[in-house]
Design a protein around this motif. Structure first.
Motif, PDB file in Angstrom:
ATOM      1  N   LEU A   1       1.116   5.371   6.561  1.00 44.31           N
ATOM      2  CA  LEU A   1       2.366   6.035   6.935  1.00 44.31           C
ATOM      3  C   LEU A   1       3.117   5.267   8.019  1.00 44.31           C
ATOM      4  N   SER A   2       2.412   4.408   8.744  1.00 52.68           N
ATOM      5  CA  SER A   2       3.090   3.606   9.759  1.00 52.68           C
ATOM      6  C   SER A   2       4.063   2.612   9.141  1.00 52.68           C
ATOM      7  N   PHE A   3       3.899   2.346   7.840  1.00 41.82           N
ATOM      8  CA  PHE A   3       4.822   1.448   7.136  1.00 41.82           C
ATOM      9  C   PHE A   3       5.957   2.202   6.450  1.00 41.82           C
ATOM     10  N   GLY A   4       5.956   3.520   6.609  1.00 45.00           N
ATOM     11  CA  GLY A   4       7.011   4.323   6.016  1.00 45.00           C
ATOM     12  C   GLY A   4       6.503   5.191   4.878  1.00 45.00           C
ATOM     13  N   GLU A   5       7.160   6.326   4.700  1.00 41.47           N
ATOM     14  CA  GLU A   5       6.724   7.271   3.677  1.00 41.47           C
ATOM     15  C   GLU A   5       6.923   6.731   2.262  1.00 41.47           C
ATOM     16  N   ALA A   6       7.949   5.893   2.070  1.00 43.75           N
ATOM     17  CA  ALA A   6       8.214   5.371   0.726  1.00 43.75           C
ATOM     18  C   ALA A   6       7.033   4.542   0.220  1.00 43.75           C
ATOM     19  N   ALA A   7       6.508   3.659   1.081  1.00 44.67           N
ATOM     20  CA  ALA A   7       5.369   2.825   0.679  1.00 44.67           C
ATOM     21  C   ALA A   7       4.111   3.672   0.503  1.00 44.67           C
ATOM     22  N   TYR A   8       3.962   4.675   1.358  1.00 47.50           N
ATOM     23  CA  TYR A   8       2.788   5.555   1.281  1.00 47.50           C
ATOM     24  C   TYR A   8       2.762   6.316  -0.040  1.00 47.50           C
ATOM     25  N   TRP A   9       3.881   6.932  -0.409  1.00 45.25           N
ATOM     26  CA  TRP A   9       3.916   7.714  -1.635  1.00 45.25           C
ATOM     27  C   TRP A   9       3.962   6.840  -2.879  1.00 45.25           C
ATOM     28  N   ALA A  10       4.389   5.600  -2.730  1.00 38.53           N
ATOM     29  CA  ALA A  10       4.328   4.683  -3.876  1.00 38.53           C
ATOM     30  C   ALA A  10       2.883   4.435  -4.279  1.00 38.53           C
ATOM     31  N   GLN A  11       1.982   4.391  -3.305  1.00 39.42           N
ATOM     32  CA  GLN A  11       0.560   4.220  -3.625  1.00 39.42           C
ATOM     33  C   GLN A  11       0.007   5.471  -4.310  1.00 39.42           C
ATOM     34  N   HIS A  12       0.501   6.632  -3.898  1.00 37.22           N
ATOM     35  CA  HIS A  12       0.097   7.864  -4.580  1.00 37.22           C
ATOM     36  C   HIS A  12       0.540   7.835  -6.037  1.00 37.22           C
ATOM     37  N   ASP A  13       1.795   7.431  -6.264  1.00 35.45           N
ATOM     38  CA  ASP A  13       2.328   7.430  -7.623  1.00 35.45           C
ATOM     39  C   ASP A  13       1.648   6.389  -8.505  1.00 35.45           C
ATOM     40  N   ALA A  14       1.169   5.289  -7.897  1.00 36.72           N
ATOM     41  CA  ALA A  14       0.462   4.275  -8.685  1.00 36.72           C
ATOM     42  C   ALA A  14      -0.832   4.832  -9.259  1.00 36.72           C
ATOM     43  N   GLY A  15      -1.497   5.705  -8.508  1.00 38.15           N
ATOM     44  CA  GLY A  15      -2.685   6.395  -9.009  1.00 38.15           C
ATOM     45  C   GLY A  15      -3.869   5.509  -9.315  1.00 38.15           C
ATOM     46  N   ASP A  16      -3.989   4.368  -8.641  1.00 38.22           N
ATOM     47  CA  ASP A  16      -5.098   3.468  -8.947  1.00 38.22           C
ATOM     48  C   ASP A  16      -6.093   3.333  -7.806  1.00 38.22           C
ATOM     49  N   ASP A  17      -6.003   4.183  -6.780  1.00 36.32           N
ATOM     50  CA  ASP A  17      -6.949   4.122  -5.667  1.00 36.32           C
ATOM     51  C   ASP A  17      -7.144   5.522  -5.102  1.00 36.32           C
ATOM     52  N   VAL A  18      -8.186   5.690  -4.299  1.00 39.01           N
ATOM     53  CA  VAL A  18      -8.394   6.956  -3.596  1.00 39.01           C
ATOM     54  C   VAL A  18      -7.164   7.216  -2.728  1.00 39.01           C
ATOM     55  N   PHE A  19      -6.672   8.441  -2.768  1.00 33.87           N
ATOM     56  CA  PHE A  19      -5.489   8.764  -1.965  1.00 33.87           C
ATOM     57  C   PHE A  19      -5.842   9.852  -0.962  1.00 33.87           C
ATOM     58  N   TYR A  20      -5.329   9.686   0.270  1.00 33.11           N
ATOM     59  CA  TYR A  20      -5.610  10.616   1.353  1.00 33.11           C
ATOM     60  C   TYR A  20      -4.313  11.275   1.802  1.00 33.11           C
ATOM     61  N   ALA A  21      -4.332  12.588   1.949  1.00 31.85           N
ATOM     62  CA  ALA A  21      -3.149  13.328   2.389  1.00 31.85           C
ATOM     63  C   ALA A  21      -3.589  14.458   3.307  1.00 31.85           C
ATOM     64  N   ASP A  22      -2.692  14.855   4.218  1.00 30.84           N
ATOM     65  CA  ASP A  22      -3.031  15.998   5.063  1.00 30.84           C
ATOM     66  C   ASP A  22      -2.524  17.277   4.415  1.00 30.84           C
ATOM     67  N   ALA A  23      -2.882  18.411   5.012  1.00 34.48           N
ATOM     68  CA  ALA A  23      -2.577  19.701   4.405  1.00 34.48           C
ATOM     69  C   ALA A  23      -1.076  19.929   4.260  1.00 34.48           C
ATOM     70  N   LEU A  24      -0.287  19.396   5.204  1.00 33.74           N
ATOM     71  CA  LEU A  24       1.152  19.602   5.139  1.00 33.74           C
ATOM     72  C   LEU A  24       1.783  18.866   3.967  1.00 33.74           C
ATOM     73  N   ALA A  25       1.173  17.731   3.571  1.00 32.49           N
ATOM     74  CA  ALA A  25       1.716  16.941   2.458  1.00 32.49           C
ATOM     75  C   ALA A  25       1.041  17.266   1.136  1.00 32.49           C
ATOM     76  N   ALA A  26       0.045  18.152   1.162  1.00 29.18           N
ATOM     77  CA  ALA A  26      -0.744  18.406  -0.047  1.00 29.18           C
ATOM     78  C   ALA A  26       0.091  18.997  -1.175  1.00 29.18           C
TER      79      ALA A  26
END
Length: 216
Positions: free
Chosen positions: A138-163
């Motif tokens: 998230l220190s690199f920005g939310e766009a890069a963070y959520w792009a990794q979520h959308d790629a779906g090719d690695d373990v993804f970590y999120a907090d309860a507020l973003a769940a």
């Protein structure tokens, strides 16, 4: 309904593709038993080859040349509809303190990867402090963070507020590592709805049972 903790099994943990190091763990935590994977469970990020549908079976009789009469065969009955399989995930509870819940979640990830799960199958949600990987990304920005979520090719970590923004995955792990009861009350039912095959909850059993048991 109260949940019964799973009987822990001891295995050598395998290193998964995560930013945090296993050496930072200060105390051993109970290790979960990876639940059985359904044969039809989807695995995002690792699609298999698409097989074409077989052509429809054609009748040996030319419909234009068919003659009505008692000798004409009657059409075969249609196949009965097959009920859709249940999507209710298996639930496992790993007893852990708030301080040890994240370590227990990491152990669960290790065992899941050892059992054959791909990293893209796994989602980890924290109710307290975010996982170090999430904080770093998230220190690199939310766009890069959520792009990794959308790629779906690695373990993804999120907090309860973003769940609420995360997509469903075959396995969801919740680390009840702090936060308020309201945070847990939001994260646990949401995680239950996002888990396709297995939901693992790491934390205080009494607190988890009071929240999750009432929700599901």
């Amino acid at each position: 309904m109260p949940l019964i903790p799973e009987e822990p099994q001891i295995h050598e943990s395998a290193q998964g593709p995560r930013a945090s190091s296993a050496s930072s763990r200060t105390a051993p935590t109970p290790r979960p038993v990876p639940g059985p994977r359904p044969a039809a469970a989807p695995r995002p990020g690792r699609p298999g080859p698409v097989r074409p549908m077989p052509p429809a079976q054609r009748s040996s009789r030319d419909s234009s040349a068919a003659k009505p009469g008692p000798s004409a065969p009657s059409p075969s009955p249609s196949s009965p509809s097959v009920p859709a399989p249940s999507t209710t995930p298996q639930i496992q509870l790993i007893p852990a303190s708030a301080e040890g819940a994240l370590d227990a979640a990491e152990e669960a990830v290790d065992l899941l990867l050892e059992s054959g799960r791909t990293p893209g199958d796994i989602l980890v949600i924290t109710t307290g402090d975010p996982h170090p990987w999430a904080a770093h990304e998230l220190s690199f920005g939310e766009a890069a963070y959520w792009a990794q979520h959308d790629a779906g090719d690695d373990v993804f970590y999120a907090d309860a507020l973003a769940a609420g923004r995360v997509a469903s995955r075959p396995v969801v792990i919740v680390a009840v590592n702090g936060g308020s009861d309201e945070d847990a009350a939001v994260a646990l039912p949401l995680a239950h709805g996002r888990a396709g095959a297995l939901l693992i909850v790491c934390g205080d059993p009494q607190r988890i049972n009071s929240v999750l048991g009432a929700a599901v």
